[in-house]
Design an enzyme around this catalytic site. Sequence first.
Site, PDB file in Angstrom:
ATOM      1  N   PRO J  13       0.800  -1.226   0.000  1.00 24.21           N
ATOM      2  CA  PRO J  13       0.000   0.000   0.000  1.00 24.21           C
ATOM      3  C   PRO J  13       0.832   1.276   0.000  1.00 24.21           C
ATOM      4  CG  PRO J  13      -0.042  -1.060   2.157  1.00 24.21           C
ATOM      5  CD  PRO J  13       0.603  -2.025   1.215  1.00 24.21           C
ATOM      6  N   ASN J  14       0.346   2.244  -0.777  1.00 19.59           N
ATOM      7  CA  ASN J  14       0.918   3.588  -0.858  1.00 19.59           C
ATOM      8  C   ASN J  14       2.206   3.665  -1.663  1.00 19.59           C
ATOM      9  OD1 ASN J  14      -1.089   5.021   0.789  1.00 19.59           O
ATOM     10  ND2 ASN J  14      -0.322   3.729   2.448  1.00 19.59           N
ATOM     11  N   ARG J  21       5.310  12.913  -2.712  1.00 22.40           N
ATOM     12  CA  ARG J  21       5.473  13.512  -1.391  1.00 22.40           C
ATOM     13  C   ARG J  21       6.390  12.671  -0.476  1.00 22.40           C
ATOM     14  NH1 ARG J  21       2.445  17.249   0.519  1.00 22.40           N
ATOM     15  NH2 ARG J  21       2.751  16.264   2.544  1.00 22.40           N
ATOM     16  N   TYR J  26      11.434   8.685   1.572  1.00 20.34           N
ATOM     17  CA  TYR J  26      11.454   7.602   0.584  1.00 20.34           C
ATOM     18  C   TYR J  26      12.299   7.896  -0.659  1.00 20.34           C
ATOM     19  CZ  TYR J  26       7.504   5.938   3.369  1.00 20.34           C
ATOM     20  OH  TYR J  26       6.713   5.511   4.392  1.00 20.34           O
ATOM     21  N   ASN J  77       7.555  -5.774  -0.693  1.00 25.79           N
ATOM     22  CA  ASN J  77       7.606  -4.622   0.204  1.00 25.79           C
ATOM     23  C   ASN J  77       6.172  -4.440   0.691  1.00 25.79           C
ATOM     24  OD1 ASN J  77       7.461  -2.152   1.452  1.00 25.79           O
ATOM     25  ND2 ASN J  77       8.861  -1.135   0.023  1.00 25.79           N
ATOM     26  N   ALA J  80       2.779  -0.614   4.885  1.00 22.47           N
ATOM     27  CA  ALA J  80       2.264  -0.588   6.255  1.00 22.47           C
ATOM     28  C   ALA J  80       1.737  -1.941   6.712  1.00 22.47           C
ATOM     29  CB  ALA J  80       1.159   0.460   6.379  1.00 22.47           C
ATOM     30  N   GLU J 101      11.817  -9.728   2.057  1.00 26.47           N
ATOM     31  CA  GLU J 101      11.083  -8.515   2.449  1.00 26.47           C
ATOM     32  C   GLU J 101      12.008  -7.319   2.277  1.00 26.47           C
ATOM     33  OE1 GLU J 101       9.948  -8.876   6.556  1.00 26.47           O
ATOM     34  OE2 GLU J 101       9.314  -6.791   6.711  1.00 26.47           O
ATOM     35  N   HIS J 103      12.401  -3.016   2.478  1.00 24.43           N
ATOM     36  CA  HIS J 103      11.881  -1.701   2.873  1.00 24.43           C
ATOM     37  C   HIS J 103      12.819  -0.621   2.355  1.00 24.43           C
ATOM     38  CE1 HIS J 103       8.734  -3.352   5.393  1.00 24.43           C
ATOM     39  NE2 HIS J 103       9.620  -4.251   5.780  1.00 24.43           N
ATOM     40  N   ARG J 110      12.275   5.395  12.432  1.00 27.24           N
ATOM     41  CA  ARG J 110      11.037   6.165  12.272  1.00 27.24           C
ATOM     42  C   ARG J 110      10.100   5.942  13.488  1.00 27.24           C
ATOM     43  NH1 ARG J 110       8.912   4.658   6.510  1.00 27.24           N
ATOM     44  NH2 ARG J 110       7.522   6.416   6.955  1.00 27.24           N
TER      45      ARG J 110
END
Lengths: 146, 146, 146, 146, 146, 146, 146, 146, 146, 146, 146, 146
Positions: J13-14, J21, J26, J77, J80, J101, J103, J110
């Site tokens: 997601p995202n 943004r 990122y 990836n 969330a 996995e 990221h 964070r």
Amino acid sequence: MSDNKKILVIHGPNLNLLGGRESEIYGSTTLADIEKKLREFADSSHCMIESMQSNSEGKIIDAIHSAMGRFDGIIINPGAYTHYSIAIYDAILASGLPVIEVHLSNIHAREEFRRRSVVAPACKGQIIGLGWRGYLLGLQALLAEL
Amino acid sequence: MSDNKKILVIHGPNLNLLGGRESEIYGSTTLADIEKKLREFADSSHCMIESMQSNSEGKIIDAIHSAMGRFDGIIINPGAYTHYSIAIYDAILASGLPVIEVHLSNIHAREEFRRRSVVAPACKGQIIGLGWRGYLLGLQALLAEL
Amino acid sequence: MSDNKKILVIHGPNLNLLGGRESEIYGSTTLADIEKKLREFADSSHCMIESMQSNSEGKIIDAIHSAMGRFDGIIINPGAYTHYSIAIYDAILASGLPVIEVHLSNIHAREEFRRRSVVAPACKGQIIGLGWRGYLLGLQALLAEL
Amino acid sequence: MSDNKKILVIHGPNLNLLGGRESEIYGSTTLADIEKKLREFADSSHCMIESMQSNSEGKIIDAIHSAMGRFDGIIINPGAYTHYSIAIYDAILASGLPVIEVHLSNIHAREEFRRRSVVAPACKGQIIGLGWRGYLLGLQALLAEL
Amino acid sequence: MSDNKKILVIHGPNLNLLGGRESEIYGSTTLADIEKKLREFADSSHCMIESMQSNSEGKIIDAIHSAMGRFDGIIINPGAYTHYSIAIYDAILASGLPVIEVHLSNIHAREEFRRRSVVAPACKGQIIGLGWRGYLLGLQALLAEL
Amino acid sequence: MSDNKKILVIHGPNLNLLGGRESEIYGSTTLADIEKKLREFADSSHCMIESMQSNSEGKIIDAIHSAMGRFDGIIINPGAYTHYSIAIYDAILASGLPVIEVHLSNIHAREEFRRRSVVAPACKGQIIGLGWRGYLLGLQALLAEL
Amino acid sequence: MSDNKKILVIHGPNLNLLGGRESEIYGSTTLADIEKKLREFADSSHCMIESMQSNSEGKIIDAIHSAMGRFDGIIINPGAYTHYSIAIYDAILASGLPVIEVHLSNIHAREEFRRRSVVAPACKGQIIGLGWRGYLLGLQALLAEL
Amino acid sequence: MSDNKKILVIHGPNLNLLGGRESEIYGSTTLADIEKKLREFADSSHCMIESMQSNSEGKIIDAIHSAMGRFDGIIINPGAYTHYSIAIYDAILASGLPVIEVHLSNIHAREEFRRRSVVAPACKGQIIGLGWRGYLLGLQALLAEL
Amino acid sequence: MSDNKKILVIHGPNLNLLGGRESEIYGSTTLADIEKKLREFADSSHCMIESMQSNSEGKIIDAIHSAMGRFDGIIINPGAYTHYSIAIYDAILASGLPVIEVHLSNIHAREEFRRRSVVAPACKGQIIGLGWRGYLLGLQALLAEL
Amino acid sequence: MSDNKKILVIHGPNLNLLGGRESEIYGSTTLADIEKKLREFADSSHCMIESMQSNSEGKIIDAIHSAMGRFDGIIINPGAYTHYSIAIYDAILASGLPVIEVHLSNIHAREEFRRRSVVAPACKGQIIGLGWRGYLLGLQALLAEL
Amino acid sequence: MSDNKKILVIHGPNLNLLGGRESEIYGSTTLADIEKKLREFADSSHCMIESMQSNSEGKIIDAIHSAMGRFDGIIINPGAYTHYSIAIYDAILASGLPVIEVHLSNIHAREEFRRRSVVAPACKGQIIGLGWRGYLLGLQALLAEL
Amino acid sequence: MSDNKKILVIHGPNLNLLGGRESEIYGSTTLADIEKKLREFADSSHCMIESMQSNSEGKIIDAIHSAMGRFDGIIINPGAYTHYSIAIYDAILASGLPVIEVHLSNIHAREEFRRRSVVAPACKGQIIGLGWRGYLLGLQALLAEL
């Protein structure tokens, strides 16, 4: 049969001060006294022991490593490292040797943080709160197992 | 000098099944075997032992109470009650007798909930993970103390 | 009006030892002394009391059950079971009787684990830290309510 | 084929009071009613059941032990012991028998502390919230497995 | 009167890098600068100070041990060991010397894990967040006490 | 362009034993094998690497410090110190160098306490569970960044 | 003998509203009613009581301080401050007076946060859930102690 | 009387893979096998069942909504959503239908995070660990209730 | 240069009782003694101090507000409010003044709840466990900063 | 030998918003850029990749299922969902495929809740914080393993 | 219809400083500005408002009490007391008035401890993070309800 | 000036059922009623609104994404996803749009798990417990801000 068995005895941080201050917790026996009793017991049991004391986590790990192939088992009192040294836990696991963890005082009757041993799951067993006799009992148990 | 000393040995819940199932954890020694070894050891140490096993928390407390004035010390393996019986903890405290807690298996290398003994702070010491020998070592330590 | 009311008084584990060891916590009054004071108070209040003591959780539950229909209320000091016996909590709830929980010592000024009563939410009230007088006060409160 | 299978049904603390108070939670069926339904079901299934109820943790453990070699499986409603009796958990594990845990009410829709069963990991399965039918369903499942 | 008093100053891990990177947290004063200020202060106070810096937990423990009988007190900034070295806590307790813990930055205004000092209960006091002046204030307090 | 870049590779506690015991977790590659692969990769990438192994937290911190101004980045496998050495975390932060944390095994599929890296927030990234190749991938990533 | 004894009764925040809203929790007795009952009881016991109510933590602390040397004991219902006012706990400790904490409702049968009293360890005892009678019982206990 | 009753059966995420991998946990029965058994059972019970499987939380919620007014009850195995889908919990509550939660494996004997069902408090009951039979038992219970 | 600087000294709840009871924790120095020492120190430092003591959280906040624009910094001993007054934390943040938190006793060597200061992150620094001298050291540090 | 190997790349997601943004976290590389780099790398490695992005947990699970038998491994990836999707964890376990996995950012530097991956124990390994290169390194590792 | 309705507006601790420091969090609007906007809004809505600000928990409770019978509802911004004042929570409950809790800043995007409102369960609703407009919206909602 | 502003209104899972069951919590207003009120308000405010409802987390994220560049702000009631959807939190952050979170009921006066919003820190503000009016207030606040 324990003849010729070799056991390494490791004393962790601050145990060099035994018999001095805080005798209400640790008793008045010094580390030298414990060493003497261990050696007498070893003599009568026809085994050999060697011992070391260090305040350094790294040197305790080095000692455990050096025991591989040279000793048949380890008696360890990890002192305060008992409660956070995952590195010593890893060293014991990696050594493949039978290890008995000994504590002079009853760690369950003191500060809350002393009740957890991160090292214990890697050991064969624990002897707690029985003073200097704990070392002899541990040695006896280790020899009986071997 | 341990002559004439009397020690009560208490075996907690499920220990009557020892030597049957789950031998990968507890070994194949039965409770009768342990009793026999304890008695031989007691004979050679000129002390007297009596033992009881119960699955009932209340009867274990009764046994601790009954030891007051009749025994010089207690060896107890509280089994699963180790982890929650504040009532046994209270009984040990109230008895005023020296008590050594014994566990056959290494309770730190099993389920997380077995790592906590609520009974331990009331005991003199703990011997963990050394199988049936743990009882003999505990008896030895108790006699040495007395 | 408390005439003819019948109250069951239940003393939990280790309370049979009252007045012996640990008198700095529990005082020197024995359970027999408390019984005597309760009976005198009952006589002067024209109520009837019956009491039992047990170290067994199961027997305490049996006693609560047996009070249904035979007693008008219960005074209970659940001892160490206070802190974990959900079974006694359930028994009190199921009995439907008014129950007052009494503790001789101030359980909030001792070990952390004594500060929680799992039984309390099922009771009408609690009287804590007022020694043997706590029983009389509890009896008084119970009679006043009835 | 369930012919000749023998199943032990164990009812834990306070279940003797079923059908009396708190019927909004547990319903109005009594333990005798449940027993009757279980027996009718057993008859029609050509199996044998035996049952016991106790408020004592120790007696429940004794019952589990006594089932070894004499029964083919156990249906247990451990009542409040569900939430803290590691000793019953150990007994189930040690028995080696298939055990199904039954709860009359939905333990997840009541007090937070009722949501955890310490016994569950030792059981084959759980049936929760289905009232007296839960026992019959458990029996049915147990017979189907055997 | 502080004449002739001897104070050991111990700088823990990473403090040798002071004045370089991360000056927004620790300021631009170097360890040498702090040493100079301490020595000037010691001179004017007619006391003697000795200092050591180490990244090794074991060597810090050795230093505390070596201070016994040779120094009258210790100023220690245990750096990151503040947050987990039970071994340093034990060493301070065992030394029996008055020890003041100093932190240059406000450890309460940084990462959550920096808010806990496992060493603090063994010290006489703590001075936090006052930069290099914290050392002088600690020295001043120690001399005043002696 | 990675020509002339210098990378320090740090192997933490117990990694000297790689390829011996516990090969089901760590594989059979020895530390020497990894060193060889790293050197071949470095040669083909026209960068220079230097490596060190230590069981001592203090020496690992010393090594990170010594890298400042002499190396362009660090590959570190902090072993068990991963989980509690805030001092190494601080050293990495203070060094200002890009650091990549490497773990041979999948630390998330082992003991719960291995899932937390206190060092990770100070690093640029982590490579976990990819065996000896993790080091080469880390080196590759570091060179690409520089 | 309670003649001439002086007791301060402190009512904490929101207790001035008693007998109005939320009577299902606190009953319909007003604070004035309770005061009247206390005064009657005091008269018949030949002791003197004085009482104050405040919604302010600071004023409650002032009141406790002012009782030093002027009163022989305190009955306090700290209302919501029970659950977080360490300052009131400190004031009670500092006063050196015997203090009994009273709660009208059973704080264990309401919101979870009401089950913890931070004040309790500083008090002699607690009377909980017995309504306005709790004050009289507390007064009675205090006088009996003095 | 279950004639004409309509039951929706919902299979949550990953259950479409049943009977393939991880058969040591879930058995070798496929979802199609379970469907077949359910349909046979429904036929013999004169009820109607409809079933759906989805890996999407949203579609499972849609299905629960769509059951309102069209079905008399739901059997749901929420798979992994059991442990975090408050949205499914809300959907069940909002539907007002009797829902029985089924799990093939004993979720209490696996990873710790599987022991908590956020969905359970909204359901009538739970059947856990009884394999494909759990669905039939759940259906049986649901029909008996209606 | 500290000439003409004005410092507000705030003493929190129960500090008005200093030097009376609990002298084993707080020493025998009274608040008046501390005031006197502060004033002598202020005179010799050519700064001005004003002080206030209150048992009321609100008045302490008022005092902090009133210091804005009138004082150059604050020395505060928030007493028990240290551990929960987020309102004082907010007041310090909002004031924008440099504030030093002082505690007479070593709050880390007492009850567990005293180890957390919610106020500390808003302060410049903390001085703990150094008795009345802590105030002078705090004043000294504040003046040096200004 | 990686010829002919097929790898599925899953973006959670995202991640479709990448490069827009929040580029401080990122980076400015878009998902299309990453896809391009992956494809170039795949070409040069003689493997085939396919990729998908979805904001829906259910569709990600569907994709993992669909990879069984059609792909040799997965790069994922989970965005969330990393932190709570036990359903994706289950899907990876059930697929039996090697999964890495990835990221982009250092999830340990964070928000606290990003430090836990519920998915990680089911994966072969993790690559964290190395930006778009993490995907290429993951692909490289996966091919090397196959 | 809001004509003639009377609303009390309560501003908690430190809100008197609004518009001064920390304007990046709270904006530059002063409390007087907010008061003016509230009054204009009240005028146009034909309701009456009264407001008070206090740094004292006790005075805020007094204000809530005084509103009973005199006001139709309350708008409250409890400032820091939001997070621990169970006494204000109790006062709101006891008042029986509809209360809307307003926070200027988004308390969920600041320190962790600001995310919990102990007051919220006693209020009708909360308006958070919408600056001074939050008060007007709260007033509007309150009037609409009445 | 809100002319021409476009606002997206997102209704999360189960909100399509509004006005049906559980009206004691959510009221009897249907989603269509709320839509109507929102549209009337939008008309009178010269802004445009568009709304969507979905039970799918993924579709809600898609909707947030699609709002970028097309809408000026978002009103969202994330339903149960409020409490665990970090993916929606991320989508809101990534969108860069001002978002106001609305809840019909007072989430702080229901189950404990509803008190935490993982979405809140990414939003501009929250309006809780004010029923359908909360949407209008949120819209009003959003327009005022723009």
